[in-house]
Design a protein around this motif. Sequence first.
Motif, PDB file in Angstrom:
ATOM      1  N   MET A  55       0.810  -1.224   0.000  1.00 17.25           N
ATOM      2  CA  MET A  55       0.000   0.000   0.000  1.00 17.25           C
ATOM      3  C   MET A  55       0.847   1.279   0.000  1.00 17.25           C
ATOM      4  SD  MET A  55      -3.265  -0.797   2.361  1.00 17.25           S
ATOM      5  CE  MET A  55      -4.703  -1.572   1.672  1.00 17.25           C
ATOM      6  N   PRO A  56       1.776   1.448   0.950  1.00 18.31           N
ATOM      7  CA  PRO A  56       2.538   2.705   0.935  1.00 18.31           C
ATOM      8  C   PRO A  56       3.489   2.833  -0.255  1.00 18.31           C
ATOM      9  CG  PRO A  56       3.211   1.339   2.794  1.00 18.31           C
ATOM     10  CD  PRO A  56       2.055   0.659   2.142  1.00 18.31           C
ATOM     11  N   VAL A  57       4.168   1.741  -0.608  1.00 15.12           N
ATOM     12  CA  VAL A  57       5.104   1.816  -1.732  1.00 15.12           C
ATOM     13  C   VAL A  57       4.349   1.963  -3.049  1.00 15.12           C
ATOM     14  CG1 VAL A  57       6.956   0.628  -2.966  1.00 15.12           C
ATOM     15  CG2 VAL A  57       6.884   0.550  -0.485  1.00 15.12           C
ATOM     16  N   GLY A  58       3.207   1.310  -3.169  1.00 15.30           N
ATOM     17  CA  GLY A  58       2.387   1.471  -4.367  1.00 15.30           C
ATOM     18  C   GLY A  58       1.853   2.881  -4.510  1.00 15.30           C
ATOM     19  N   ALA A  59       1.425   3.478  -3.389  1.00 15.46           N
ATOM     20  CA  ALA A  59       0.961   4.862  -3.441  1.00 15.46           C
ATOM     21  C   ALA A  59       2.108   5.796  -3.807  1.00 15.46           C
ATOM     22  CB  ALA A  59       0.348   5.262  -2.097  1.00 15.46           C
ATOM     23  N   TRP A  60       3.284   5.564  -3.225  1.00 19.90           N
ATOM     24  CA  TRP A  60       4.460   6.373  -3.556  1.00 19.90           C
ATOM     25  C   TRP A  60       4.785   6.238  -5.044  1.00 19.90           C
ATOM     26  CZ3 TRP A  60       7.552   9.845  -1.087  1.00 19.90           C
ATOM     27  CH2 TRP A  60       8.739  10.182  -1.716  1.00 19.90           C
ATOM     28  N   SER A  61       4.738   5.008  -5.540  1.00 20.07           N
ATOM     29  CA  SER A  61       5.044   4.752  -6.949  1.00 20.07           C
ATOM     30  C   SER A  61       4.036   5.428  -7.871  1.00 20.07           C
ATOM     31  CB  SER A  61       5.049   3.251  -7.226  1.00 20.07           C
ATOM     32  OG  SER A  61       6.024   2.607  -6.458  1.00 20.07           O
ATOM     33  N   LEU A  62       2.797   5.423  -7.458  1.00 22.93           N
ATOM     34  CA  LEU A  62       1.755   6.057  -8.266  1.00 22.93           C
ATOM     35  C   LEU A  62       1.970   7.561  -8.353  1.00 22.93           C
ATOM     36  CD1 LEU A  62      -0.926   5.582  -9.780  1.00 22.93           C
ATOM     37  CD2 LEU A  62      -2.089   5.991  -7.624  1.00 22.93           C
ATOM     38  N   LEU A  63       2.385   8.166  -7.252  1.00 21.02           N
ATOM     39  CA  LEU A  63       2.533   9.620  -7.217  1.00 21.02           C
ATOM     40  C   LEU A  63       3.890  10.092  -7.737  1.00 21.02           C
ATOM     41  CD1 LEU A  63       0.901  10.324  -3.750  1.00 21.02           C
ATOM     42  CD2 LEU A  63      -0.125  10.659  -6.007  1.00 21.02           C
ATOM     43  N   PHE A  64       4.970   9.362  -7.426  1.00 24.17           N
ATOM     44  CA  PHE A  64       6.319   9.857  -7.706  1.00 24.17           C
ATOM     45  C   PHE A  64       7.156   8.969  -8.611  1.00 24.17           C
ATOM     46  CE2 PHE A  64       5.181  11.394  -3.404  1.00 24.17           C
ATOM     47  CZ  PHE A  64       5.086  12.748  -3.703  1.00 24.17           C
ATOM     48  N   GLY A  65       6.646   7.816  -8.985  1.00 25.15           N
ATOM     49  CA  GLY A  65       7.416   6.901  -9.819  1.00 25.15           C
ATOM     50  C   GLY A  65       7.919   5.719  -9.011  1.00 25.15           C
ATOM     51  N   VAL A  66       8.191   4.638  -9.707  1.00 25.83           N
ATOM     52  CA  VAL A  66       8.636   3.410  -9.051  1.00 25.83           C
ATOM     53  C   VAL A  66      10.057   3.602  -8.546  1.00 25.83           C
ATOM     54  CG1 VAL A  66       9.040   0.944  -9.354  1.00 25.83           C
ATOM     55  CG2 VAL A  66       7.172   2.051 -10.579  1.00 25.83           C
ATOM     56  N   PRO A  67      10.292   3.330  -7.246  1.00 26.46           N
ATOM     57  CA  PRO A  67      11.663   3.445  -6.716  1.00 26.46           C
ATOM     58  C   PRO A  67      12.598   2.429  -7.365  1.00 26.46           C
ATOM     59  CG  PRO A  67      10.048   3.305  -4.930  1.00 26.46           C
ATOM     60  CD  PRO A  67       9.322   3.014  -6.209  1.00 26.46           C
ATOM     61  N   ASP A  68      13.857   2.808  -7.455  1.00 25.48           N
ATOM     62  CA  ASP A  68      14.849   1.920  -8.075  1.00 25.48           C
ATOM     63  C   ASP A  68      15.002   0.611  -7.313  1.00 25.48           C
ATOM     64  OD1 ASP A  68      15.378   3.729 -10.097  1.00 25.48           O
ATOM     65  OD2 ASP A  68      17.023   4.695  -9.012  1.00 25.48           O
ATOM     66  N   TRP A  69      14.865   0.660  -5.985  1.00 24.44           N
ATOM     67  CA  TRP A  69      15.056  -0.556  -5.202  1.00 24.44           C
ATOM     68  C   TRP A  69      13.983  -1.596  -5.511  1.00 24.44           C
ATOM     69  CZ3 TRP A  69      11.468  -2.443  -1.821  1.00 24.44           C
ATOM     70  CH2 TRP A  69      10.515  -1.560  -1.330  1.00 24.44           C
ATOM     71  N   VAL A  70      12.778  -1.145  -5.870  1.00 27.05           N
ATOM     72  CA  VAL A  70      11.715  -2.095  -6.220  1.00 27.05           C
ATOM     73  C   VAL A  70      12.082  -2.830  -7.502  1.00 27.05           C
ATOM     74  CG1 VAL A  70       9.303  -2.303  -6.917  1.00 27.05           C
ATOM     75  CG2 VAL A  70       9.908  -0.804  -5.029  1.00 27.05           C
ATOM     76  N   VAL A  71      12.567  -2.098  -8.467  1.00 27.70           N
ATOM     77  CA  VAL A  71      12.967  -2.716  -9.746  1.00 27.70           C
ATOM     78  C   VAL A  71      14.171  -3.628  -9.537  1.00 27.70           C
ATOM     79  CG1 VAL A  71      13.774  -2.250 -12.084  1.00 27.70           C
ATOM     80  CG2 VAL A  71      12.034  -0.788 -11.054  1.00 27.70           C
ATOM     81  N   ASN A  72      15.138  -3.204  -8.691  1.00 25.14           N
ATOM     82  CA  ASN A  72      16.326  -4.018  -8.447  1.00 25.14           C
ATOM     83  C   ASN A  72      16.009  -5.297  -7.685  1.00 25.14           C
ATOM     84  OD1 ASN A  72      17.974  -2.193  -9.753  1.00 25.14           O
ATOM     85  ND2 ASN A  72      18.457  -1.079  -7.893  1.00 25.14           N
TER      86      ASN A  72
END
Length: 75
Positions: A55-72
């Motif tokens: 929930m928090p990381v998805g909301a962050w990703s929706l507003l500001f873009g997917v963090p690099d650590w998630v992709v890594n």
Amino acid sequence: MFRAISDFMTGAMVFLVWGVVAIGSLYWLWIAIQLGSFLMFVLGVFPITTLFLAMPVGAWSLLFGVPDWVVNVFG
């Protein structure tokens, strides 16, 4: 009168924040599908990790873009 307006605005803000967080959870699942990560999808469906991770990381990703650590980590 001011108290009624204040209560309404507080309720509206809480509704907005929880709405973004709920949509963020769905966005987490969409990112998992896009990255092809089964583990990420499972973490987005499991209740404890959904509440504290998806929930928090998805909301962050929706507003500001997917963090690099998630992709890594999951990509």
